[in-house]
Design an enzyme around this catalytic site. Sequence first.
Site, mmCIF file in Angstrom:
data_model
loop_
_atom_site.group_PDB
_atom_site.id
_atom_site.type_symbol
_atom_site.label_atom_id
_atom_site.label_comp_id
_atom_site.label_asym_id
_atom_site.label_seq_id
_atom_site.Cartn_x
_atom_site.Cartn_y
_atom_site.Cartn_z
ATOM 1 N NE ARG A 71 -3.441 -0.138 2.704
ATOM 2 C CZ ARG A 71 -3.980 0.033 3.914
ATOM 3 N NH1 ARG A 71 -3.928 -0.943 4.807
ATOM 4 N NH2 ARG A 71 -4.572 1.151 4.219
ATOM 5 C CG ASN A 103 -8.956 8.052 3.601
ATOM 6 O OD1 ASN A 103 -9.712 7.149 3.933
ATOM 7 N ND2 ASN A 103 -9.244 8.890 2.622
ATOM 8 C CB VAL A 104 -3.647 5.362 7.156
ATOM 9 C CG1 VAL A 104 -4.618 4.950 8.265
ATOM 10 C CG2 VAL A 104 -3.587 4.284 6.062
ATOM 11 C CG HIS A 120 -9.160 4.749 11.314
ATOM 12 N ND1 HIS A 120 -10.089 4.333 10.386
ATOM 13 C CD2 HIS A 120 -9.816 4.794 12.502
ATOM 14 C CE1 HIS A 120 -11.261 4.147 10.984
ATOM 15 N NE2 HIS A 120 -11.127 4.425 12.268
ATOM 16 C CB CYS A 128 9.599 -0.268 18.600
ATOM 17 S SG CYS A 128 10.074 -1.705 19.578
ATOM 18 N N GLY A 191 -17.213 9.514 0.614
ATOM 19 C CA GLY A 191 -16.404 8.361 0.237
ATOM 20 C C GLY A 191 -16.165 7.363 1.347
ATOM 21 C CG ASN A 217 -20.545 6.510 -1.297
ATOM 22 O OD1 ASN A 217 -20.440 5.747 -2.256
ATOM 23 N ND2 ASN A 217 -20.011 6.245 -0.115
ATOM 24 C CD GLU A 219 -22.231 1.727 -5.614
ATOM 25 O OE1 GLU A 219 -23.410 1.315 -5.485
ATOM 26 O OE2 GLU A 219 -21.567 1.652 -6.661
#
Length: 250
Positions: A71, A103-104, A120, A128, A191, A217, A219
């Site tokens: 990614r 989103n990251v 997120h 670590c 989205g 969106n 959908e």
Amino acid sequence: MNSPLPETLLSRLLGAERITVFTGAGVSAESGVPTFRGNEGLWKKFKPEELANLSAFMKNPDLVWEWYEARRRIIGSVQPNAGHRALADMERLVSSCTLITQNVDNLHRRAGSRNVVELHGNIERNYCLACGAVYTGADLPHTGGVPRCSRAGCNGLIRPDVVWFGEMLPEDEWEGAVRASASADVFFSVGTSAVVYPAASLPMMAKQQGAWLVEINPEQTTLTPSADLFLQGLSGELLPSSVNALKEGR
Ligand code: BJW
Ligand code: ZN
């Protein structure tokens, strides 16, 4: 072609003191970053629930790490799209504008947005598991497979600084998101399938506190019946036309 934006959107935007925008993977889809769910989701081989959790990482750290590496390669090779850029413009046009993203991928910041709440985490940061040392992409030890902490005597597994299933969202970001949702005059949900909680509770929280709720969106989602306005289509088209309407109306 999209139908013209409804007049009510323009008047709500012009009358708004506080606009809050909540985004999900769909906003980056037109940049070429796959979404998580649905027909267009590239990660169909794996459900996000199967990889995005600590026990999957402990069981097979190399597999999960490789998913994130794949990614990162995609994200590093794409550019913010017209939807990201429109949101950066919106921040400059509206006195109080907060962008809450699930989103990251860092594409909102790369497009110029500054008031961004990352619920997120961010795929560019890592830490670590054993000692908490922070690693960015540049200072990661490259060993093949999951890297290990280079602090003297540690050797802990390094994981991406993202929020996995079963983990709490970062407290400050969550509180900021709740404040921006509860105080919004207009709230955009863009989205996102709005199925992952607690993030998915923000649009209804905003509406219950008096915001006018707009969803963008292609959908319908479970949120659609509650939206005051459902703009069906691509965020890379509908966000620029909304922001252009705002520019022209001012
Ligand atoms: C376009 C478009 C275009 C396409 N333009 N649009 C039962 C009920 C309620 C909750 C739970 C439950 N069981 C478990 C839970 C909790 C769980 C949860 O919500 N699970 C549900 C799935 C059921 N949540 C959690 O665990 C969260 N933590 C938590 O609750 O803490 C408390 C707790 C602690 C301890 C124990 C128990 C609880 C944490 C959730 C973390 C989610 N993390 C991920 C991965 C992040 C790292 C990474 O990226 O790898 O976040 S999962 C994944 O989903 C990622 C996303 O941010 C998130 C949301 O996805 P998103 O953005 O909506 O993407 P899609 O693909 O779903 O939708 C894309 C949309 O775009 C679609 O609608 C398309 O139509 C649209 N689209 N093209 C506009 N061009
Ligand atoms: Zn360490």
